[in-house]
Scaffold this active site. Structure first.
Site, PDB file in Angstrom:
ATOM      1  CE  LYS A   1      10.692  30.275 -72.522  1.00  0.00           C
ATOM      2  NZ  LYS A   1       9.525  29.659 -73.215  1.00  0.00           N
TER       3      LYS A   1
ATOM      4  CB  THR B   1       2.446  28.602 -64.865  1.00  0.00           C
ATOM      5  OG1 THR B   1       2.521  27.214 -64.457  1.00  0.00           O
ATOM      6  CG2 THR B   1       2.579  29.487 -63.638  1.00  0.00           C
TER       7      THR B   1
ATOM      8  N   GLY C   1       0.876  27.082 -70.493  1.00  0.00           N
ATOM      9  CA  GLY C   1       0.904  27.814 -71.753  1.00  0.00           C
ATOM     10  C   GLY C   1       1.686  29.107 -71.739  1.00  0.00           C
ATOM     11  CB  THR C   2       3.867  30.825 -69.263  1.00  0.00           C
ATOM     12  OG1 THR C   2       4.592  29.614 -68.943  1.00  0.00           O
ATOM     13  CG2 THR C   2       2.870  31.107 -68.165  1.00  0.00           C
ATOM     14  N   GLY C   3       4.893  29.613 -72.029  1.00  0.00           N
ATOM     15  CA  GLY C   3       5.913  29.637 -73.071  1.00  0.00           C
ATOM     16  C   GLY C   3       5.325  29.839 -74.454  1.00  0.00           C
ATOM     17  CB  CYS C   4       2.380  28.332 -76.136  1.00  0.00           C
ATOM     18  SG  CYS C   4       2.754  26.587 -75.936  1.00  0.00           S
TER      19      CYS C   4
END
Length: 271
Positions: free
Chosen positions: A182, A214, A216-219
């Site tokens: 990412k 932004t 929680g974008t990874g989860c």
């Protein structure tokens, strides 16, 4: 109207991760994402965090035997078509989750190597990084690190898109079947994520969205990928749908909180 036979339903995702009281990340974001994309979410919670958009002010681990019991209860009854892991916390949790994955059998596992919360709070003990490398990465059908996580896992500097690729190659060598590198932390007007496998790479690129929302974008991205794999999509198709889902969820963020605000996970339900 009769119920469909359980064997015909795909899209069961067991999420093993921490809880976010603010609802923007962690288990809460995972459940919303899986549901919004048509899957079924079950959970094994690894920790309860005290947090909101301004940051994490407390972390309360769940006992290892309870984490293991949650996973077994789901797998032995409901079953799962994919597993997604998030916040693990320490070596004991990593070992417990690796054992749960083995108990699940041959289903894809999406590993989000969560290390630091959006506000900067540590969510993985430094001593556990080695356990993630030796136990989680080899079990990953897809690993989804951001640049700082990739740097911590490989010991390489990750400042550019080419650095992402070098780190991705190292993570594939450690045993991941695929890595989604990412690029959100890499400077530039455009964000470039790179999906890498032994067969080659696919890039996902878009203009950087200038927003503080932004959290929680990874989860969310990892859970969206897991849902696609659970539903039988190819890896490329699962990641492409997940990438577009997160992009739109960021654009539609509701604007809650004074810090790093949450996404609009439910936008697919209001199309």
């Amino acid at each position: 109207m009769s119920d469909a036979p359980p064997t015909l339903f795909r899209g069961r995702v067991l999420v093993i991760a921490g809880s976010d009281s603010g609802g923007g990340a962690g288990i809460q974001a995972d459940i919303k994402t899986v549901t919004a994309l048509g899957g079924y979410a079950a959970t094994a919670i690894t920790a309860v965090t005290v947090q909101n958009t301004l940051g994490v002010t407390g972390v309360h681990p769940i006992p290892l035997e309870v984490i293991a019991a949650q996973a077994r209860a789901v797998l032995d009854d409901i079953g799962a078509d994919a597993i997604k892991t998030g916040m693990l916390g320490d070596v004991g949790v990593v070992e417990t989750v690796a054992s749960a994955i083995d108990h699940a059998g041959q289903i894809p596992v999406v590993v989000d190597p969560v290390m630091i919360a959006k506000g900067g709070a540590p969510l993985l003990a430094e001593a556990a990084i080695g356990a993630v490398k030796s136990l989680m990465i080899p079990r990953a059908a897809l690993l989804t690190p951001n640049a700082p996580e990739a740097a911590a896992l490989t010991g390489l500097s990750v400042e550019t898109t080419d650095d992402l690729r070098r780190a991705g190659e190292a993570l594939l060598t450690l045993g991941a079947k695929a890595v989604l590198m990412k690029g959100g932390h890499v400077p530039g007007e455009r964000v470039v994520d790179v999906l890498m496998t032994a067969e080659g790479e696919t890039t996902f690129e878009g203009e950087r969205i200038e927003t503080r929302h932004t959290h929680g974008t990874g989860c969310t991205l990892a859970s969206a990928c897991a849902t696609g794999l659970a539903q039988g999509l190819s890896l490329n198709a699962a990641v492409a749908r997940a990438w577009n889902y997160v992009h739109e969820a960021m654009l539609r963020a509701p604007g809650f909180g004074a810090g790093h605000g949450p996404l609009d996970h439910g936008w697919t339900l209001r199309r």
